[in-house]
Design a protein around this motif. Structure first.
Motif, PDB file in Angstrom:
ATOM      1  N   ARG A 169       0.821  -1.216   0.000  1.00  0.00           N
ATOM      2  CA  ARG A 169       0.000   0.000   0.000  1.00  0.00           C
ATOM      3  C   ARG A 169       0.856   1.268   0.000  1.00  0.00           C
ATOM      4  NH1 ARG A 169      -0.683  -2.269   5.141  1.00  0.00           N
ATOM      5  NH2 ARG A 169      -2.673  -3.178   4.480  1.00  0.00           N
ATOM      6  N   ASP A 170       2.125   1.156   0.397  1.00  0.00           N
ATOM      7  CA  ASP A 170       2.998   2.331   0.443  1.00  0.00           C
ATOM      8  C   ASP A 170       3.335   2.878  -0.942  1.00  0.00           C
ATOM      9  OD1 ASP A 170       3.104   2.268   3.231  1.00  0.00           O
ATOM     10  OD2 ASP A 170       4.859   0.956   3.252  1.00  0.00           O
ATOM     11  N   ILE A 171       3.062   2.092  -1.984  1.00  0.00           N
ATOM     12  CA  ILE A 171       3.268   2.598  -3.345  1.00  0.00           C
ATOM     13  C   ILE A 171       2.436   3.862  -3.564  1.00  0.00           C
ATOM     14  CG2 ILE A 171       2.999   2.065  -5.819  1.00  0.00           C
ATOM     15  CD1 ILE A 171       3.510  -0.877  -5.127  1.00  0.00           C
ATOM     16  N   GLY A 172       1.353   3.963  -2.821  1.00  0.00           N
ATOM     17  CA  GLY A 172       0.495   5.136  -2.932  1.00  0.00           C
ATOM     18  C   GLY A 172       1.164   6.439  -2.524  1.00  0.00           C
ATOM     19  N   LYS A 173       2.343   6.372  -1.897  1.00  0.00           N
ATOM     20  CA  LYS A 173       3.070   7.581  -1.510  1.00  0.00           C
ATOM     21  C   LYS A 173       3.755   8.265  -2.690  1.00  0.00           C
ATOM     22  CE  LYS A 173       4.332   5.561   3.004  1.00  0.00           C
ATOM     23  NZ  LYS A 173       5.475   5.085   3.837  1.00  0.00           N
ATOM     24  N   ILE A 174       3.844   7.571  -3.824  1.00  0.00           N
ATOM     25  CA  ILE A 174       4.676   8.055  -4.915  1.00  0.00           C
ATOM     26  C   ILE A 174       4.188   9.385  -5.478  1.00  0.00           C
ATOM     27  CG2 ILE A 174       5.360   7.586  -7.302  1.00  0.00           C
ATOM     28  CD1 ILE A 174       5.768   4.670  -6.520  1.00  0.00           C
ATOM     29  N   GLU A 175       2.884   9.538  -5.683  1.00  0.00           N
ATOM     30  CA  GLU A 175       2.391  10.774  -6.279  1.00  0.00           C
ATOM     31  C   GLU A 175       2.752  11.992  -5.428  1.00  0.00           C
ATOM     32  OE1 GLU A 175      -1.512  10.089  -8.863  1.00  0.00           O
ATOM     33  OE2 GLU A 175      -1.630   9.060  -6.930  1.00  0.00           O
ATOM     34  N   GLY A 176       2.586  11.873  -4.115  1.00  0.00           N
ATOM     35  CA  GLY A 176       2.983  12.968  -3.230  1.00  0.00           C
ATOM     36  C   GLY A 176       4.474  13.214  -3.271  1.00  0.00           C
ATOM     37  N   GLY A 177       5.253  12.151  -3.368  1.00  0.00           N
ATOM     38  CA  GLY A 177       6.703  12.296  -3.457  1.00  0.00           C
ATOM     39  C   GLY A 177       7.133  13.002  -4.720  1.00  0.00           C
ATOM     40  N   LEU A 178       6.481  12.675  -5.845  1.00  0.00           N
ATOM     41  CA  LEU A 178       6.808  13.338  -7.103  1.00  0.00           C
ATOM     42  C   LEU A 178       6.515  14.837  -7.021  1.00  0.00           C
ATOM     43  CD1 LEU A 178       5.374  10.688  -9.602  1.00  0.00           C
ATOM     44  CD2 LEU A 178       7.788  11.190  -9.215  1.00  0.00           C
ATOM     45  N   ALA A 179       5.396  15.179  -6.412  1.00  0.00           N
ATOM     46  CA  ALA A 179       5.053  16.600  -6.253  1.00  0.00           C
ATOM     47  C   ALA A 179       6.065  17.304  -5.358  1.00  0.00           C
ATOM     48  CB  ALA A 179       3.642  16.730  -5.690  1.00  0.00           C
ATOM     49  N   SER A 180       6.554  16.603  -4.333  1.00  0.00           N
ATOM     50  CA  SER A 180       7.462  17.231  -3.368  1.00  0.00           C
ATOM     51  C   SER A 180       8.831  17.545  -3.960  1.00  0.00           C
ATOM     52  CB  SER A 180       7.630  16.329  -2.138  1.00  0.00           C
ATOM     53  OG  SER A 180       8.438  15.202  -2.434  1.00  0.00           O
ATOM     54  N   VAL A 181       9.219  16.851  -5.043  1.00  0.00           N
ATOM     55  CA  VAL A 181      10.522  17.135  -5.658  1.00  0.00           C
ATOM     56  C   VAL A 181      10.394  18.075  -6.850  1.00  0.00           C
ATOM     57  CG1 VAL A 181      11.498  14.961  -4.849  1.00  0.00           C
ATOM     58  CG2 VAL A 181      10.511  15.071  -7.157  1.00  0.00           C
ATOM     59  N   GLY A 182       9.199  18.629  -7.063  1.00  0.00           N
ATOM     60  CA  GLY A 182       9.068  19.693  -8.038  1.00  0.00           C
ATOM     61  C   GLY A 182       8.279  19.411  -9.293  1.00  0.00           C
ATOM     62  N   PHE A 183       7.720  18.210  -9.417  1.00  0.00           N
ATOM     63  CA  PHE A 183       6.904  17.923 -10.597  1.00  0.00           C
ATOM     64  C   PHE A 183       5.544  18.618 -10.467  1.00  0.00           C
ATOM     65  CE2 PHE A 183       9.748  14.163 -10.844  1.00  0.00           C
ATOM     66  CZ  PHE A 183      10.175  14.301 -12.165  1.00  0.00           C
ATOM     67  N   SER A 184       5.057  19.150 -11.589  1.00  0.00           N
ATOM     68  CA  SER A 184       3.735  19.757 -11.614  1.00  0.00           C
ATOM     69  C   SER A 184       2.669  18.667 -11.580  1.00  0.00           C
ATOM     70  CB  SER A 184       3.558  20.596 -12.876  1.00  0.00           C
ATOM     71  OG  SER A 184       3.519  19.750 -14.031  1.00  0.00           O
ATOM     72  N   ALA A 185       1.422  19.075 -11.380  1.00  0.00           N
ATOM     73  CA  ALA A 185       0.322  18.103 -11.353  1.00  0.00           C
ATOM     74  C   ALA A 185       0.233  17.351 -12.675  1.00  0.00           C
ATOM     75  CB  ALA A 185      -0.994  18.811 -11.044  1.00  0.00           C
ATOM     76  N   GLU A 186       0.429  18.062 -13.783  1.00  0.00           N
ATOM     77  CA  GLU A 186       0.380  17.418 -15.098  1.00  0.00           C
ATOM     78  C   GLU A 186       1.527  16.416 -15.260  1.00  0.00           C
ATOM     79  OE1 GLU A 186       0.542  18.568 -19.884  1.00  0.00           O
ATOM     80  OE2 GLU A 186       0.698  20.136 -18.353  1.00  0.00           O
ATOM     81  N   GLU A 187       2.706  16.769 -14.775  1.00  0.00           N
ATOM     82  CA  GLU A 187       3.862  15.869 -14.875  1.00  0.00           C
ATOM     83  C   GLU A 187       3.696  14.655 -13.976  1.00  0.00           C
ATOM     84  OE1 GLU A 187       7.351  19.135 -15.964  1.00  0.00           O
ATOM     85  OE2 GLU A 187       6.768  18.804 -13.865  1.00  0.00           O
TER      86      GLU A 187
END
Length: 322
Positions: free
Chosen positions: A285-303
Motif C-alpha cells: 500500500r505504500d506505493i500510494g506515496k509516490i504521487e505525493g513524493g513526485l510533487a514534493s521534488v518539483g513535478f507539476s500536477a500534469e507531470e
C-alpha cells in the motif's frame, strides 16, 4: 491513479486489497520466468482462476479501454506478462496464440542469452538474432508490448530499431545513477524515448541503491534525474515489487533449470537472499506515496499524472491497439 509496469510473486486477496488501498489502477503481473509453453498455459489458467475468485477487486485487461473500464469500476486492472520468451518454445506461431489468450507484455530475454538475443549478464551481447527479429515483428503484429528490462544493451538497441512500435523497459533504472548490469545506459534510454517508448523506474534495492531507497523523496529524485535523460513523456513506474517470495522462488527465478550451481541474479554476494524493500515501501500500500513524493521534488500536477499513469496508458494504447 497509479499504474505499475511490473510486479511479481504470489498474489492473493491480501495483495489485491493493498493494491486498492494504494489506488493502483493497473499492474503488469509476472506469469513466468523460465516456463515452457505448457507450464505457461498452466500459469495463465491459475491467473484466470485467481481473477475470477477476486472479481470484486481485480479484472484482466487486454487494452487501454479495458484499463479505464476496470478503474472506473473501482477495481485494479491486471495485465498478463512474462519476463522471458520461453513461453513460445521456439515456435513463431505461438506468439499470436498467447496474445489471443491475453498475454500483453513479453521480455525478449531474461538473465541468459536465448535464441532471440543477449541478456544484460552475458560477457558478450550478441545483438538481436534472426529469430529475434521475427519474434519482434510478430509481437508488433499481435499487439504485445516488448520489454527490454533484462536485455543486453546491444540487443536492446537492435530491438528498438527493428520494432515498428514503441517498446518498454518496464523495471530498471539509469546505469549512470546506479551502476549495475541490470540498469540501462543513456544510449538505450534515449533511443527508447526517441521511438516513443517508456522506462518504468524500479524500487528493487539491488538495482536502485541504498541512497535512493532512503525515502520516497530520494527515490523521486532518481525519477527526476531519469526524466532529465528520457524526457517527461517517457518515464513511469515499474516497482519490480515481489510478493510472498521464499527461497525456492528466488532459486527458480535466478537459476531455473539452466545451472547446477548458485546464481544470485542481481543480488550482491554480501546480500544473497531477499533484498530489503526501500525504507519507505514496507507494505504494498505504500506505493500510494509516490504521487505525493513526485510533487514534493518539483513535478507539476500534469507531470505527476504522466509519470503515475499517463505515459503507460499512452504506450498501451499505441501497442495494444485499443
Amino acid at each position: 491513479m497509479l499504474i505499475d509496469g511490473l510486479q511479481c510473486g504470489h498474489f492473493g486477496r491480501d495483495i489485491f486489497q493493498q493494491l486498492r488501498q494504494a489506488d493502483i489502477g493497473c499492474v503488469t503481473v509476472t506469469c513466468g520466468f523460465w516456463e515452457d509453453p505448457l507450464e505457461s498455459l498452466d500459469s495463465l489458467g491459475r491467473w484466470r482462476d485467481l481473477v475470477r475468485e477476486n472479481a470484486d477487486l481485480v479484472d484482466e485487461a487486454r487494452g487501454a479501454a479495458d484499463i479505464r473500464r476496470i478503474v472506473e469500476s473501482g477495481r485494479t486492472a491486471l495485465i498478463m506478462g512474462f519476463q522471458n520468451s520461453d513461453l513460445f518454445g521456439g515456435r513463431i506461431r505461438l506468439v499470436e496464440m498467447f496474445a489471443e489468450l491475453g498475454v500483453r507484455v513479453v521480455q525478449l530475454t531474461y538473465n541468459n542469452q536465448n535464441a532471440l538475443g543477449g541478456s544484460c549478464y552475458e560477457e558478450e551481447d550478441s545483438g538481436l538474432a534472426r529469430f529475434g527479429r521475427e519474434v519482434v515483428r510478430e509481437l508488433n503484429r499481435a499487439g504485445v508490448l516488448i520489454d527490454l528490462s533484462h536485455v543486453g544493451d546491444r540487443t536492446s538497441l537492435d530491438a528498438i530499431r527493428h520494432s515498428e512500435k514503441p517498446v518498454a523497459i518496464t523495471h530498471a533504472n539509469p546505469k549512470r545513477l546506479f551502476d549495475h548490469r541490470r540498469n540501462k545506459s543513456d544510449e538505450v534510454i534515449r533511443a527508447l524515448a526517441e521511438r516513443g517508448g517508456v522506462i518504468g523506474c524500479a524500487t528493487y534495492r539491488n538495482i536502485t541503491g541504498d541512497a535512493y531507497c532512503g525515502s520516497v523523496e530520494k527515490w523521486c529524485e532518481m525519477v527526476a534525474r531519469t526524466v532529465d535523460i528520457a524526457g517527461i513523456d517517457h518515464v513511469a513506474i515499474g516497482t519490480d515489487r515481489s510478493h510472498h517470495f521464499t527461497k525456492p522462488d528466488y532459486d527458480w527465478m535466478r537459476m531455473g533449470r539452466w545451472t547446477r550451481g548458485v546464481d544470485l541474479g542481481a543480488s550482491p554476494p554480501s546480500r544473497p537472499g531477499k533484498a530489503p524493500p526501500p525504507d519507505w515501501l514496507i507494505e504494498v500500500r505504500d506505493i500510494g506515496k509516490i504521487e505525493g513524493g513526485l510533487a514534493s521534488v518539483g513535478f507539476s500536477a500534469e507531470e505527476v499524472a504522466k509519470i503515475a499513469h499517463g505515459n503507460w496508458l499512452r504506450l498501451y494504447g499505441e501497442v495494444f491497439g485499443c
